[in-house]
Design an enzyme around this catalytic site. Structure first.
Site, PDB file in Angstrom:
ATOM      1  N   TRP A 106       0.812  -1.227   0.000  1.00 26.05           N
ATOM      2  CA  TRP A 106       0.000   0.000   0.000  1.00 26.05           C
ATOM      3  C   TRP A 106       0.838   1.266   0.000  1.00 26.05           C
ATOM      4  O   TRP A 106       0.520   2.236  -0.703  1.00 26.05           O
ATOM      5  CB  TRP A 106      -0.995  -0.017   1.164  1.00 26.05           C
ATOM      6  N   ASP A 175      -1.172   6.552   6.528  1.00 29.67           N
ATOM      7  CA  ASP A 175      -2.301   5.727   6.115  1.00 29.67           C
ATOM      8  C   ASP A 175      -2.601   4.757   7.260  1.00 29.67           C
ATOM      9  O   ASP A 175      -1.819   3.853   7.526  1.00 29.67           O
ATOM     10  CB  ASP A 175      -1.914   4.965   4.835  1.00 29.67           C
ATOM     11  N   LYS A 199     -12.445  -1.513   7.333  1.00 25.41           N
ATOM     12  CA  LYS A 199     -11.761  -2.544   8.117  1.00 25.41           C
ATOM     13  C   LYS A 199     -12.162  -2.451   9.587  1.00 25.41           C
ATOM     14  O   LYS A 199     -12.769  -3.363  10.115  1.00 25.41           O
ATOM     15  CB  LYS A 199     -10.241  -2.436   7.956  1.00 25.41           C
TER      16      LYS A 199
HETATM   17  N1  PLP Z   1      -4.380   1.522   2.427  1.00 22.42           N
HETATM   18  C1  PLP Z   1      -4.447   0.347   3.073  1.00 22.42           C
HETATM   19  C2  PLP Z   1      -3.556   0.112   4.251  1.00 22.42           C
HETATM   20  C3  PLP Z   1      -5.323  -0.649   2.638  1.00 22.42           C
HETATM   21  O1  PLP Z   1      -5.390  -1.824   3.272  1.00 22.42           O
HETATM   22  C4  PLP Z   1      -6.146  -0.394   1.510  1.00 22.42           C
HETATM   23  C5  PLP Z   1      -7.097  -1.406   1.011  1.00 22.42           C
HETATM   24  O2  PLP Z   1      -7.186  -2.516   1.455  1.00 22.42           O
HETATM   25  C6  PLP Z   1      -6.037   0.833   0.868  1.00 22.42           C
HETATM   26  C7  PLP Z   1      -5.144   1.777   1.361  1.00 22.42           C
HETATM   27  C8  PLP Z   1      -6.841   1.152  -0.345  1.00 22.42           C
HETATM   28  O3  PLP Z   1      -8.138   1.399   0.030  1.00 22.42           O
HETATM   29  P1  PLP Z   1      -9.316   1.487  -1.021  1.00 22.42           P
HETATM   30  O4  PLP Z   1      -9.521   0.119  -1.582  1.00 22.42           O
HETATM   31  O5  PLP Z   1     -10.469   1.974  -0.175  1.00 22.42           O
HETATM   32  O6  PLP Z   1      -8.938   2.451  -2.061  1.00 22.42           O
END
Ligand code: PLP
Length: 368
Positions: A106, A175, A199
């Protein structure tokens, strides 16, 4: 009933507290006697304003968010923030450069997206595998960087920062999508925190952004208006139609967290639950193998292989099939890494985890 027979260990969208689902079900058609559903309510009505304000109030209370931070409820997911962050913050300094700590899939995606808008400095040598947090003493932070970015918990690789990284006074952006409200955090240490809700705090559709006020107003001129923090903050997240129902679900989850002891209690339970599984892994004589170094292991997402570090596909399939037959769902690792992944978010109970631990011990006993 089926809800109590099945345990959802999915990485997200993930398990919600059953009481939240039942409350949402009760109110779905006729919200608090109004004769309409939240799904069909104007986002500018006084009833929705109450939902939005209560959700923000609960968040502020649960995380002790200082007054000089704005709380935004946005669309576009965590991925939307991978773009919104550089679009809003990369020109905080003339360098138009940002530092990124890349510890998993991520943060790697976030860094790649930021490259579209400025210079990206990965502060450490590229990791051969995402199984550790590179030693902070080796980080090469750029004093001219507009901000330093990291992912507090890498959902795919199961790597979690146990402390807020020391970035020598730079503006820190995090994040927290997959460990939000699983522990108390000192918001004042951050310039910006964001988290997708699906989550730990709700369902997909809404992303929380907590941003320090003095960082508003630096958006690049190309920044889409819906991603402009200053405009969203100025409009109380109502510049355009927000994800009303997802915000409402978040309100219910935050109430549930509050009634269950808040972030501190969520942390105690997270430590307990994750240790239950890591202990089985560590005591399995190598049948279960977690690739992540001990001090960076995630409390939220526990990836492991069966047989050896590469994983024996036959054993892993057998494990997943047997788990599913016992009602333990979504234990399959992310498609990019394979193996098994158990996600132990706030709504997953100690009893749920005990069932998984028991099943793992039994699997070990019958395979060694
Ligand atoms: N950041 C993290 C740590 C994630 O686990 C995720 C998705 O699982 C995201 C960002 C991306 O999120 P989204 O699918 O809502 O764009």
């Amino acid at each position: 009933d089926i809800i109590s027979q099945v345990i959802n260990f999915g990485a997200g969208p993930a398990k919600l507290p059953p009481s939240v689902l039942l409350d949402a079900q009760k109110e779905l058609v006729n919200y608090k006697g109004l004769g309409i559903s939240v799904l069909e309510m104007s986002h500018r009505s006084s009833d929705f304003t109450k939902i939005l304000n209560t959700t923000e109030k609960l968040l502020r209370e649960l995380l002790d968010i200082p007054e000089n931070y704005k709380v935004l409820f946005l669309q576009g997911g965590g991925s939307g923030q991978f773009s919104a962050i550089p679009l809003n913050l990369i020109s905080l300094k003339e360098s138009k450069c940002a530092d990124y700590i890349v510890t998993g899939a991520w943060s790697a995606k976030a860094a790649k997206e930021a490259e579209k808008y400025g210079k990206v400095n990965i502060v450490h040598p590229k990791l051969a595998s995402y199984t550790e947090i590179p030693d902070p003493n080796t980080w090469n932070l750029n004093p001219e960087a507009s901000y330093v970015y990291y992912c507090a918990n890498e959902t795919v690789h199961g790597v979690e920062f146990q402390n807020i990284p020391d970035v020598k006074g730079a503006i820190l952006v995090s994040d927290m999508s997959s460990n939000f409200l699983s522990r108390p955090i000192d918001v004042s240490k951050f310039g910006l925190i964001f988290a997708g809700a699906q989550k730990n705090v709700g369902c997909a559709g809404v992303t929380v952004v907590i941003v320090r006020e003095d960082l508003l107003g630096f958006a690049l001129k190309e920044c889409p208006t819906v991603l402009d923090y200053k405009i969203q903050a100025g409009n109380g997240s109502l510049y355009n139609t927000p994800p009303c129902f997802s915000i409402y679900i978040m309100e219910l989850v935050l109430e549930w967290i509050k009634n269950n002891g808040g972030a501190a209690c969520m942390e105690k339970l997270s430590i307990l639950k994750s240790e239950m599984i890591y202990n089985v892994i560590d005591e399995s004589n190598g049948l279960f193998v977690c690739p992540v170094e001990k001090k960076s292991r995630s409390r939220m997402n526990i990836p492991f292989r069966i047989g050896d570090i590469k994983g024996d596909s036959k054993l892993e399939k057998e494990f997943l099939d047997k788990a599913a037959a016992l009602g333990m769902l979504s234990l399959k690792g992310h498609r990019s890494v394979g193996g098994i992944r158990a996600s132990l978010y706030n709504a997953v109970t100690v009893d749920d985890v005990e069932k998984l631990a028991e099943f793992m011990r039994h699997f070990k006993d019958t395979h060694q």
